[in-house]
Design a protein around this motif. Structure first.
Motif, PDB file in Angstrom:
ATOM      1  N   LEU A  39      29.132 -28.284 -38.571  1.00 39.06           N
ATOM      2  CA  LEU A  39      29.552 -27.482 -39.717  1.00 39.06           C
ATOM      3  C   LEU A  39      30.116 -26.141 -39.252  1.00 39.06           C
ATOM      4  N   GLU A  40      29.622 -25.658 -38.121  1.00 41.19           N
ATOM      5  CA  GLU A  40      30.157 -24.415 -37.556  1.00 41.19           C
ATOM      6  C   GLU A  40      31.600 -24.615 -37.080  1.00 41.19           C
ATOM      7  N   GLN A  41      31.884 -25.776 -36.463  1.00 37.04           N
ATOM      8  CA  GLN A  41      33.259 -26.067 -36.044  1.00 37.04           C
ATOM      9  C   GLN A  41      34.180 -26.180 -37.256  1.00 37.04           C
ATOM     10  N   LEU A  42      33.690 -26.771 -38.343  1.00 39.61           N
ATOM     11  CA  LEU A  42      34.488 -26.830 -39.567  1.00 39.61           C
ATOM     12  C   LEU A  42      34.764 -25.423 -40.088  1.00 39.61           C
ATOM     13  N   ALA A  43      33.747 -24.568 -40.055  1.00 43.64           N
ATOM     14  CA  ALA A  43      33.915 -23.188 -40.527  1.00 43.64           C
ATOM     15  C   ALA A  43      34.968 -22.451 -39.701  1.00 43.64           C
ATOM     16  N   GLU A  44      35.049 -22.754 -38.408  1.00 45.89           N
ATOM     17  CA  GLU A  44      36.076 -22.136 -37.566  1.00 45.89           C
ATOM     18  C   GLU A  44      37.479 -22.526 -38.017  1.00 45.89           C
ATOM     19  N   LEU A  45      37.605 -23.703 -38.655  1.00 46.78           N
ATOM     20  CA  LEU A  45      38.890 -24.142 -39.216  1.00 46.78           C
ATOM     21  C   LEU A  45      39.102 -23.589 -40.628  1.00 46.78           C
ATOM     22  N   GLY A  46      38.086 -22.899 -41.156  1.00 46.41           N
ATOM     23  CA  GLY A  46      38.167 -22.352 -42.503  1.00 46.41           C
ATOM     24  C   GLY A  46      37.555 -23.244 -43.567  1.00 46.41           C
ATOM     25  N   VAL A  47      36.968 -24.381 -43.158  1.00 46.01           N
ATOM     26  CA  VAL A  47      36.333 -25.293 -44.105  1.00 46.01           C
ATOM     27  C   VAL A  47      34.885 -24.830 -44.308  1.00 46.01           C
ATOM     28  N   LEU A  48      34.614 -24.303 -45.490  1.00 47.96           N
ATOM     29  CA  LEU A  48      33.293 -23.780 -45.806  1.00 47.96           C
ATOM     30  C   LEU A  48      32.479 -24.838 -46.531  1.00 47.96           C
ATOM     31  N   SER A  49      31.143 -24.755 -46.426  1.00 44.76           N
ATOM     32  CA  SER A  49      30.314 -25.790 -47.043  1.00 44.76           C
ATOM     33  C   SER A  49      28.983 -25.225 -47.520  1.00 44.76           C
ATOM     34  N   TRP A  50      28.442 -25.904 -48.529  1.00 42.85           N
ATOM     35  CA  TRP A  50      27.154 -25.561 -49.107  1.00 42.85           C
ATOM     36  C   TRP A  50      26.432 -26.833 -49.505  1.00 42.85           C
ATOM     37  N   ARG A  51      25.128 -26.706 -49.652  1.00 42.01           N
ATOM     38  CA  ARG A  51      24.324 -27.735 -50.326  1.00 42.01           C
ATOM     39  C   ARG A  51      23.831 -27.096 -51.611  1.00 42.01           C
ATOM     40  N   LEU A  52      24.163 -27.714 -52.743  1.00 42.75           N
ATOM     41  CA  LEU A  52      23.809 -27.171 -54.047  1.00 42.75           C
ATOM     42  C   LEU A  52      23.014 -28.204 -54.841  1.00 42.75           C
ATOM     43  N   ASP A  53      22.517 -27.786 -55.993  1.00 42.01           N
ATOM     44  CA  ASP A  53      21.714 -28.647 -56.854  1.00 42.01           C
ATOM     45  C   ASP A  53      22.629 -29.447 -57.775  1.00 42.01           C
ATOM     46  N   ALA A  54      22.926 -30.676 -57.386  1.00 48.12           N
ATOM     47  CA  ALA A  54      23.860 -31.508 -58.151  1.00 48.12           C
ATOM     48  C   ALA A  54      23.321 -31.890 -59.522  1.00 48.12           C
ATOM     49  N   ASP A  55      22.009 -31.979 -59.655  1.00 43.69           N
ATOM     50  CA  ASP A  55      21.433 -32.379 -60.937  1.00 43.69           C
ATOM     51  C   ASP A  55      21.418 -31.242 -61.950  1.00 43.69           C
ATOM     52  N   ASN A  56      21.552 -30.011 -61.486  1.00 40.11           N
ATOM     53  CA  ASN A  56      21.513 -28.847 -62.371  1.00 40.11           C
ATOM     54  C   ASN A  56      22.669 -27.896 -62.094  1.00 40.11           C
ATOM     55  N   HIS A  57      23.878 -28.457 -61.868  1.00 39.73           N
ATOM     56  CA  HIS A  57      24.992 -27.599 -61.483  1.00 39.73           C
ATOM     57  C   HIS A  57      25.367 -26.596 -62.573  1.00 39.73           C
ATOM     58  N   GLU A  58      25.080 -26.908 -63.843  1.00 46.75           N
ATOM     59  CA  GLU A  58      25.414 -25.968 -64.913  1.00 46.75           C
ATOM     60  C   GLU A  58      24.627 -24.666 -64.785  1.00 46.75           C
ATOM     61  N   THR A  59      23.417 -24.753 -64.224  1.00 48.38           N
ATOM     62  CA  THR A  59      22.571 -23.564 -64.125  1.00 48.38           C
ATOM     63  C   THR A  59      22.289 -23.139 -62.683  1.00 48.38           C
ATOM     64  N   ASP A  60      22.899 -23.793 -61.705  1.00 53.83           N
ATOM     65  CA  ASP A  60      22.639 -23.482 -60.297  1.00 53.83           C
ATOM     66  C   ASP A  60      23.080 -22.049 -59.991  1.00 53.83           C
ATOM     67  N   PRO A  61      22.134 -21.159 -59.635  1.00 50.71           N
ATOM     68  CA  PRO A  61      22.506 -19.764 -59.374  1.00 50.71           C
ATOM     69  C   PRO A  61      23.429 -19.607 -58.159  1.00 50.71           C
ATOM     70  N   GLU A  62      23.301 -20.488 -57.161  1.00 50.67           N
ATOM     71  CA  GLU A  62      24.158 -20.403 -55.975  1.00 50.67           C
ATOM     72  C   GLU A  62      25.606 -20.739 -56.329  1.00 50.67           C
ATOM     73  N   LEU A  63      25.814 -21.781 -57.142  1.00 50.30           N
ATOM     74  CA  LEU A  63      27.166 -22.121 -57.578  1.00 50.30           C
ATOM     75  C   LEU A  63      27.745 -20.989 -58.420  1.00 50.30           C
ATOM     76  N   LYS A  64      26.944 -20.429 -59.290  1.00 51.01           N
ATOM     77  CA  LYS A  64      27.399 -19.306 -60.123  1.00 51.01           C
ATOM     78  C   LYS A  64      27.833 -18.132 -59.231  1.00 51.01           C
ATOM     79  N   LYS A  65      27.041 -17.835 -58.227  1.00 50.32           N
ATOM     80  CA  LYS A  65      27.344 -16.731 -57.303  1.00 50.32           C
ATOM     81  C   LYS A  65      28.657 -16.996 -56.556  1.00 50.32           C
ATOM     82  N   ILE A  66      28.832 -18.218 -56.041  1.00 48.68           N
ATOM     83  CA  ILE A  66      30.051 -18.570 -55.313  1.00 48.68           C
ATOM     84  C   ILE A  66      31.266 -18.423 -56.228  1.00 48.68           C
TER      85      ILE A  66
END
Length: 171
Positions: A39-66
């Motif tokens: 994932l670090e090599q992907l980030a060097e290419l500019g590909v960013l990644s996260w693990r988020l709460d797929a079952d509660n994406h409407e209220t996921d604070p991390e997704l809201k922040k992003i």
């Protein structure tokens, strides 16, 4: 002592260099021997990644922040599978055509899984397997394409602002 704590993103995102096979695009297409990409090599290419709460994406604070940090106010849902996507065969072929965008492309996998292929700096293909809970941002100007994996199903949230040109999955 080295830390053995696993990055939680690795449960929903994996990447590797692809072989040159013309077999079914939905197969993993690992090189032999396998050449994984961190994932670090992907980030060097500019590909960013996260693990988020797929079952509660409407209220996921991390997704809201992003979304707030990146100025993305709109979100669409797209299900890619033969039963739900009109003109499925035509669409899946068009998604697999190499292309780029002038804006970053944000995809959050709410269900299912699929492959986002990106070119590295030497034009080699890297296959990024995104599973439920995985979110990636492909930077503007990176050549990429998308296909389903053998499960033949993905539900993605497409996050964007009103000027974004990367709505190829939704259109």
């Amino acid at each position: 002592m080295a830390s053995s704590i696993k990055d939680p993103r690795e449960e929903v995102l994996q990447a590797w260099y692809m072989d040159d096979s013309e077999e079914d695009q939905r197969l993993p297409h690992h090189k032999e021997p396998k050449q994984f990409v961190s994932l670090e090599q992907l980030a060097e290419l500019g590909v960013l990644s996260w693990r988020l709460d797929a079952d509660n994406h409407e209220t996921d604070p991390e997704l809201k922040k992003i979304r707030e940090e990146r100025g993305y106010t709109y979100m669409d849902v797209c299900e890619v599978c033969p039963e739900k996507l009109p003109n499925y065969e035509e669409k899946i072929k068009s998604f697999f055509e190499e292309h780029l965008h002038t804006d970053e492309e944000i995809r959050f996998c709410a269900a299912g899984s699929g492959y986002f292929d990106v070119r590295d700096r030497n034009d080699a293909w890297i296959r990024v397997w995104v599973k439920k809970g995985g979110m990636i941002i492909l930077p503007a100007g990176i050549y990429h394409r998308f296909t389903l994996d053998e499960s033949n199903y993905i539900k993605v949230l497409i996050v964007y602002d009103s000027t974004n040109d990367s709505l190829t999955v939704a259109n």
